[in-house]
Design a protein around this motif. Structure first.
Motif, PDB file in Angstrom:
ATOM      1  N   MET A  70       0.840  -1.206   0.000  1.00 35.52           N
ATOM      2  CA  MET A  70       0.000   0.000   0.000  1.00 35.52           C
ATOM      3  C   MET A  70       0.871   1.251   0.000  1.00 35.52           C
ATOM      4  N   THR A  71       1.660   1.443   1.047  1.00 32.63           N
ATOM      5  CA  THR A  71       2.594   2.566   1.052  1.00 32.63           C
ATOM      6  C   THR A  71       3.982   2.143   0.608  1.00 32.63           C
ATOM      7  N   VAL A  72       4.206   0.854   0.500  1.00 34.94           N
ATOM      8  CA  VAL A  72       5.445   0.303  -0.058  1.00 34.94           C
ATOM      9  C   VAL A  72       5.064  -0.451  -1.328  1.00 34.94           C
ATOM     10  N   PRO A  73       5.700  -0.127  -2.464  1.00 39.55           N
ATOM     11  CA  PRO A  73       5.272  -0.740  -3.735  1.00 39.55           C
ATOM     12  C   PRO A  73       5.438  -2.255  -3.752  1.00 39.55           C
ATOM     13  N   TRP A  74       4.607  -2.901  -4.556  1.00 43.51           N
ATOM     14  CA  TRP A  74       4.768  -4.301  -4.922  1.00 43.51           C
ATOM     15  C   TRP A  74       5.138  -4.367  -6.402  1.00 43.51           C
ATOM     16  N   ILE A  75       5.938  -5.349  -6.742  1.00 42.34           N
ATOM     17  CA  ILE A  75       6.424  -5.523  -8.107  1.00 42.34           C
ATOM     18  C   ILE A  75       5.625  -6.613  -8.801  1.00 42.34           C
ATOM     19  N   TYR A  76       5.398  -6.430 -10.106  1.00 38.35           N
ATOM     20  CA  TYR A  76       4.649  -7.386 -10.915  1.00 38.35           C
ATOM     21  C   TYR A  76       5.438  -7.674 -12.188  1.00 38.35           C
TER      22      TYR A  76
END
Length: 790
Positions: free
Chosen positions: A435-441
């Motif tokens: 949410m406040t820390v990105p996730w990678i896809y």
């Protein structure tokens, strides 16, 4: 296929890039976001942040996606096929057919068992929704008092009446003798009535009759399921035995062995344990309802496999990929299908191929997707430049280091966007992964992200670093209810079993589907290329797929317009049992505290909204607690009902002092913490066992056993320990309103019998924040707001 309109493309100037929240907050941009649900942002040509991944350490596992199972109709059909097989497996029923396919062939084409089952059931459920709309809104009395009606309860009743409607099954005899049933079903499915009737009575009637008898005359399907389906710590999907080439390992099996009996969770009495021949899970024969005297001979299936639990999830491979090895896998995958290249020559053709694979029920397409990657080491969290990791080639070049440093600080770096000027997520002071820390896809050809809304109805930003295009679809807020209704009408039983189905990101329907088009749902399309952002606005359903290898990342943020959506999400989640990601009430309280320190930090309208929402919530909670105190006093159990206080950090360990509070007649106990204690990095919210919401400022620990109450030391437990106790069923943690409902229900069930008093003898009320503290903040904020208006 029907051509979908594309979302707006907004090209930003360097100055607009420096203030993304301000740009997106402009009235014209907000209007576009509301109309289309999404917008595409194209940075100026000179904005080219380098992909900054530590290739020596960055690794990830890929999830396996079986595209045909993601189609909501297909999954319902495949589930029912498995349930029919399990039904005939159990006991001595004569197996009339081996259900290897979810349909039978007729002169007029395929008749899907699931479609026929739902069509028959739907004939007896017309008008039930309207009747249910008044059920939740009725007030129940307890000892001469009426339950306090809350905004939360009212909104839940009005916004979710369709999703919580009963599903009834008429007796089989009525289906035989119904004068217009088969005519209506024939009109729905487009197949002659006699063929449908023959199919139902040949293949479905025994199973239907079994379900209906379990429910009783016109019983409620949902109520029946809640009694007959077991809650599982490690649920297993009926479709988990799909054949795939991945080495899935035995991790789940090991966890399930430790789980013990699914019902009592104990490993004892192995000689009295039976394994389900469908899911391989263990059950004590005496824990079953009704219990068995002996382990039966032959095959046996548990209730979850006969009735279906509706659970579905993605498996992950055990092997780890590097970015390069996954890219090689994608290349090999594409060469098998497009040996001469040309895959991306026509994206419309590729799009049609994707939806064909999703809609094809007879053939499984297994796709790998590196989704929700949330590594934590330097050079592994994000693809954007960060101070924690500087690539070796950048370190060796002074000019490159300076440019790199600019990108590290840039507001459109997704690491920084959640805390950019104007985004409320910065007030938390803590990081929320995803949410406040990105996730990678990291995508491959046809890997997909299914229909969903963003958590807490926040906005999201997705940036593509490199690779092939990503296709997006958006259903804006204006069509959200139509979309919800369509999905629930297609698979009503799945939503009864999994109310939060659309929060699970495992369900698809094509926007080109005739049912989708007939529902008059607005839907738009986007094609995202490297270097572009896709921004989703609140309550926009979105989905899509990748046309090949690509590297994206996403994060959430807010605008001032988001606040009422965040409040709405906390109410909506109660209806589906979805847990909030963060404490909305604590966020608004923090806004007021920071406003008192710096009145110019936040927009005045937003501050007034925070104050209004918090004041209403607080008054509602206090009123409920006051009435609850009367109830407990009436039950003559005041001495067994203590009030305690937890400090702001929710650390419950510490010495206890007894104080008084003018707002309440009884004593309450205040916990004082060591000022040197470090804040807990774990979950610091308390979740209600009933509605799953975050308890705003108080909760009740309801003990089910006096034996347990003597051994508990709740005041020394951390929030995650309390939540775990509740998840294990040792206690119930209840918000004020759900505890009041429990008291009402027990009193009604036992008709005021004295035995009901004992149910509350060891219950304790805990304050997360003292009422006087909140009252003081609200009063000071109101005075500040009033003074600013003068």
């Amino acid at each position: 296929m029907v051509e979908l309109e594309h979302i707006p493309v907004l090209r930003l100037t360097p100055g607009e890039m420096e203030d993304p929240i301000g740009f997106l907050s402009q009235p014209n941009v907000r209007r576009l976001g509301h109309l289309y649900g999404m917008v595409k942002l194209v940075p100026p040509q000179q904005f080219k942040p380098p992909l900054s991944i530590d290739e020596t350490k960055f690794k990830f596992r890929a999830r396996l996606q079986h595209l045909n199972e993601l189609n909501i109709s297909n999954r319902g059909r495949l589930f029912l096929m498995k349930q029919l097989n399990n039904f005939h497996m159990k006991g001595k029923r004569k197996l009339c057919v081996e259900f290897t396919k979810p349909y039978t062939e007729s002169h007029s084409g395929r008749i899907y068992f699931y479609d026929l089952f739902i069509a028959v059931m739907r004939q007896f459920n017309a008008g039930v929704s309207k009747a249910n709309e008044t059920i939740g809104g009725s007030q129940m009395s307890f000892s001469g008092r009426k339950r306090p009606r809350s905004r939360r309860a009212d909104e839940t009743n009005t916004t979710t009446s369709k999703s919580t409607s009963k599903i009834i099954l008429a007796p089989l005899a009525e289906i035989h003798n119904h004068p217009t049933l088969w005519k209506d079903v024939s009109k729905t499915l487009g197949i002659p009535a006699d063929e449908l009737s023959d199919t139902f009575h040949t293949f479905l009637a025994p199973y239907y009759d079994f379900l209906q008898r379990q429910m009783g005359p016109y019983g409620d399907h949902a109520s029946m399921l809640s009694k007959l389906i077991y809650t599982e710590i490690y649920p297993k999907s009926l479709l988990n035995d799909s054949d795939d080439s991945a080495d899935d390992g035995d991790d789940d099996d090991e966890e399930e062995e430790e789980e013990g009996c699914i019902i009592c969770h104990r490993n004892s009495h192995r000689s009295k344990t039976i394994l389900c021949d469908s899911c391989d899970k263990p059950f004590h024969i005496f824990c079953l309802d009704p219990p068995l005297n002996n382990v039966p001979k032959g095959k046996w299936a548990c209730n979850n496999c006969i009735f279906g639990n509706g659970f579905y999830g993605f498996k992950e491979e055990n092997k780890f990929y590097t970015r390069q090895s996954f890219q090689n896998h994608c290349r090999e995958f594409d060469l098998q299908r497009w040996p001469n290249g040309g895959k991306l020559d026509n994206l419309n053709v590729l799009e049609a191929m994707f939806w064909d694979k999703v809609n094809e029920i007879d053939k499984t397409s297994s796709i790998r997707y590196g989704a929700d990657i949330h590594n934590v080491g330097p050079g592994q969290v994000t693809g954007f430049p960060t101070a924690e990791f500087v690539p070796p080639e950048v370190q060796q070049d002074q000019c490159a280091r300076e440019k790199y440093s600019d990108y590290v600080q840039h507001p459109m770096n997704l690491v920084n966007l959640p805390a950019a000027k104007g985004s409320l997520l910065s007030v938390f002071g803590k990081k929320i992964s995803g949410m406040t820390v990105p996730w990678i896809y990291i995508g491959s050809t046809f890997s997909t992200f299914c229909w969903h809304l963003e958590d807490q109805y926040t906005l999201s930003a997705n940036y593509q670093h490199e690779g092939d295009p990503k296709i997006w679809y958006s259903v804006p807020e204006s069509s959200r209810e139509k979309f919800d209704e369509l999905m629930k009408s297609i698979a009503p039983d799945l939503f009864q079993k999994q109310p939060d189905l659309l929060h699970q990101l495992v369900t698809l329907i094509a926007p080109y589907d005739k049912r989708f088009q007939d529902a008059n749902i607005s839907c738009y399309k986007a094609v995202q290329y490297p270097g572009e952002y896709i921004v989703t606005f609140p309550k926009c359903y979105h989905s899509g797929f990748n046309t090949g290898y690509n590297f994206n990342e996403a994060v959430n943020f807010t605008l001032d317009l988001w606040l009422p959506y965040g409040v709405e999400a906390t109410h909506d989640y109660i209806a589906t049992g979805k847990k909030c990601v963060f404490n909305m009430w604590e966020l608004m309280l923090t806004v007021l505290l920071e406003y008192l320190e710096n009145p110019r930090k936040f927009d005045e309208v937003m501050v007034r909204r925070c104050h209004s929402e918090l004041l209403e919530m607080f008054n509602r909670e206090v009123k409920t607690l006051d009435q609850l105190s009367d109830v407990i006093r009436f039950q003559n159990q005041a001495k067994g009902f203590t009030r305690r206080h937890i400090d702001d950090k929710l650390r419950l360990d510490i010495k206890v002092t007894v104080t008084s509070n003018s707002s309440y007649d009884d004593e309450y106990v205040s916990a004082e913490t060591d000022s040197d204690a470090e804040s807990d990095d774990g979950d610091d919210d308390i979740f209600c066992s009933a509605c799953k919401t975050i308890c705003p400022f108080a909760f009740v620990a309801h003990c089910k056993s006096s034996r347990l109450s003597k051994r508990r030391r709740l005041q020394s437990m951390k929030p995650e320990e309390l939540n775990l106790l509740a998840e294990n069923g040792d206690i119930d943690i209840l918000c004020a309103q759900d505890y009041f409902r429990l008291v009402e229900q027990i009193d009604e069930d036992e008709h005021g019998d004295n035995s009901s008093d004992q149910r509350f003898e060891h219950d304790e009320l805990y304050f997360i924040r003292q009422p006087d503290e909140i009252r003081d903040i609200l009063k000071r904020a109101q005075n500040k707001i009033d003074s600013m208006l003068r």
